[in-house]
Design an enzyme around this catalytic site. Structure first.
Site, PDB file in Angstrom:
ATOM      1  N   ARG A  23       0.804  -1.233   0.000  1.00  0.00           N
ATOM      2  CA  ARG A  23       0.000   0.000   0.000  1.00  0.00           C
ATOM      3  C   ARG A  23       0.835   1.281   0.000  1.00  0.00           C
ATOM      4  O   ARG A  23       0.308   2.364  -0.224  1.00  0.00           O
ATOM      5  CB  ARG A  23      -0.966  -0.011   1.190  1.00  0.00           C
ATOM      6  CG  ARG A  23      -2.203  -0.857   0.910  1.00  0.00           C
ATOM      7  CD  ARG A  23      -3.213  -0.667   1.999  1.00  0.00           C
ATOM      8  NE  ARG A  23      -2.888  -1.443   3.179  1.00  0.00           N
ATOM      9  CZ  ARG A  23      -3.337  -1.146   4.403  1.00  0.00           C
ATOM     10  NH1 ARG A  23      -4.096  -0.083   4.597  1.00  0.00           N
ATOM     11  NH2 ARG A  23      -3.023  -1.902   5.416  1.00  0.00           N
ATOM     12  N   LYS A  30       9.077  -0.728   2.852  1.00  0.00           N
ATOM     13  CA  LYS A  30       8.279   0.147   3.720  1.00  0.00           C
ATOM     14  C   LYS A  30       9.063   0.711   4.898  1.00  0.00           C
ATOM     15  O   LYS A  30       8.979   1.904   5.202  1.00  0.00           O
ATOM     16  CB  LYS A  30       7.038  -0.609   4.231  1.00  0.00           C
ATOM     17  CG  LYS A  30       6.220   0.224   5.179  1.00  0.00           C
ATOM     18  CD  LYS A  30       4.804  -0.215   5.363  1.00  0.00           C
ATOM     19  CE  LYS A  30       4.643  -1.528   6.016  1.00  0.00           C
ATOM     20  NZ  LYS A  30       3.230  -1.765   6.406  1.00  0.00           N
ATOM     21  N   ASN A 177      -4.619  -6.456  18.945  1.00  0.00           N
ATOM     22  CA  ASN A 177      -3.202  -6.825  18.956  1.00  0.00           C
ATOM     23  C   ASN A 177      -2.384  -5.755  18.231  1.00  0.00           C
ATOM     24  O   ASN A 177      -2.621  -5.476  17.064  1.00  0.00           O
ATOM     25  CB  ASN A 177      -3.044  -8.182  18.253  1.00  0.00           C
ATOM     26  CG  ASN A 177      -1.590  -8.603  18.113  1.00  0.00           C
ATOM     27  OD1 ASN A 177      -0.739  -8.181  18.899  1.00  0.00           O
ATOM     28  ND2 ASN A 177      -1.314  -9.438  17.122  1.00  0.00           N
TER      29      ASN A 177
END
Ligand code: UD1
Ligand code: CA
Length: 454
Positions: A23, A30, A177
């Site tokens: 994304r 990333k 989480n």
């Protein structure tokens, strides 16, 4: 089993960074994207640092050489295929070389989890009820997408269910989480070996370790931290949000520690910017990495400063650009439209306007006139300019490096200095002026009679 209540007990970390980060729509992994000038994976390592871990292994995908270089000297482990978080942790086993102490799992795209929070996880793991796993939980405003923490009847953690695998009732749980967990290293690898990928994403989920540990009769637990601290970055929009959050924390800290920010929202710090007391920073100032500013310095509006040390009482700007390797001495002054690169400006020296100083060493109290340029580059090599203490460089001087101007020397305005100037000498190097009396007037009259004829 090792005595895990012993405060000296060591821990190691596994930092997961192999995800594709689709994304982000980036050629860059990333975790290499930067927040306040520092890569996300760099932020994570910064927070791990003070824990005194025996080792931190970074799990990367094949070809992520830039990540390996960024995290060096921390070792990396390669996850050949991205088969899930549990599989990724398994890939770090060899690099941990039989380590059996406590293991922290952290994510490279969750940059803000602080040292204190990580220590809380380790402390909880070492409490007398001896949990096998402690998970870092949070309650984000929008829990969708996250794994949910399902509490057991004993108040501990029973299991984690991933959003995609969850029932409507499980999706209604707000406790999520964060991904960070601390695991008893003595059983970590047997738990990892038991993972399977029979789930909605077809991945080996690290989160399934909790259910396996419970089946073995072990307790699991969770601690909570604010969702802001556990923020994960998956897109450029989230990266910008993380940057904004980090900047506002840095501005607040700067002010709390005694700096004045006239317009805090327009000042951008780097993760390592260091400010003294009574520093005043005007609007629209940006800091790159490696800036250290001493007490009583004033940075006026619209400055860009990186890799520089600015000493006590100096004034910089407005509109100054200070590039890496520069030192601005005590009480020195750098004014508008001045660029410094690898330049040391001595105490009390002044470069008040329109100047480029590169690869230069300027003595104390020297005065650099407007338009002075060090010609430090001949297209092949960079060479040095040295200006002695108290020298006066007239406006619009070009200093063709390598060149030295002695202490106390004066350079006449408009000079092109190509040879060294001795101390206390006056140097003038420009075409001599010729005055031709009446010539301007005659020229005008000639032009006028020409246009009358036309
Ligand atoms: C994971 C958790 C989820 C939690 C969420 C928090 C699992 C199964 N799920 O989900 O409970 O709420 O994080 O953000 O653990 N990675 C690898 N190799 C892989 C897969 C992932 O290194 O094969 C790394 C990624 O680079 C990333 C981290 O692990 O740093 C998390 O992976 P991601 O796929 O984003 O997990 P989520 O599905 O978000
Ligand atoms: Ca994620």
């Amino acid at each position: 089993m090792p005595d895990r209540t012993n405060a000296a007990c060591t821990a190691a970390a596994i930092l997961l960074a192999a995800g594709k980060g689709t994304r982000m729509r980036s050629r860059l992994p990333k975790v290499m994207h930067r927040i306040a000038g520092r890569s996300m994976v760099g932020h994570v390592l910064d927070h791990l640092g003070p824990l005194g871990l025996s080792c931190a292994v970074v799990v990367v995908a094949p070809g992520m050489d830039d990540v390996a270089a960024e995290v060096a000297p921390h070792p990396t482990a390669i996850q050949a295929e991205q088969l899930g978080t549990g599989h990724a942790v398994g890939c770090a086993k060899a690099a941990l070389g039989g380590f059996a102490g406590d293991v922290l799992v952290v994510y490279g795209d969750t940059p803000f989890v602080g040292t204190g929070t990580l220590q809380r996880l380790l402390d909880r793991l070492r409490q007398s009820d001896n949990p096998a796993i402690v998970v870092l939980g949070m309650r984000p405003a929008d829990p969708s997408g996250y794994g949910r923490l399902i509490e057991g009847a004993d108040g501990g953690l029973d299991r984690i269910v991933e959003h995609k695998d969850a029932t409507d009732a499980e999706r209604a749980v707000g406790l999520c989480n964060s991904g960070v967990m601390a695991i008893d290293g003595a059983i970590l690898w047997t738990l990892i070996d038991r993972l399977d990928n029979r789930n909605a994403k077809g991945e080996f989920y690290l989160t399934d370790c909790i259910a396996h540990a419970r089946r073995d009769g072990r307790r699991c637990a969770f601690v909570e931290a604010p969702a802001e601290e556990l923020l994960g970055v998956n897109s450029r929009i989230e990266l910008a949000a993380a940057e904004a959050l980090f900047q506002s924390a840095m501005r607040r800290k700067a002010m709390e520690e005694g700096a004045t920010l006239t317009d805090p929202a327009s000042v951008f710090f780097a993760a390592d910017t260091r400010l003294g007391r009574d520093v005043v920073i005007g609007p629209n100032v940006q800091f790159g990495l490696g800036v250290e500013i001493a007490d009583d310095v004033e940075i006026r509006a619209f400055c860009h400063i990186e890799g520089a040390r600015i000493e006590r009482g100096a004034t910089v700007g407005p509109f100054a650009r200070i590039r890496p390797g520069s030192v601005i001495g005590e009480q020195a002054r750098v004014g508008n439209f001045v660029e410094l690169k690898k330049t040391e400006l001595g105490a009390g020296a002044k470069a008040p306007h329109l100047t480029y100083l590169g690869d230069a060493k300027i003595g104390a109290k020297a005065n650099i006139g407007a338009g002075t340029i060090t010609c430090n580059y001949d297209g092949f090599n960079k060479t040095k300019t040295v200006i002695g203490a108290g020298a006066f460089i007239g406006s619009d001087t070009s200093l063709v490096a390598p060149v030295t101007v002695g202490a106390g020397a004066i350079i006449g305005a408009g000079s092109v200095i190509t040879r060294d100037v001795p101390a206390d000498a006056l140097a003038i190097a420009r075409g001599e002026q010729v005055n031709k009396p009446g010539r301007a007037k005659r020229f005008r009259e000639m032009q006028k009679s020409k246009s009358n004829k036309d």
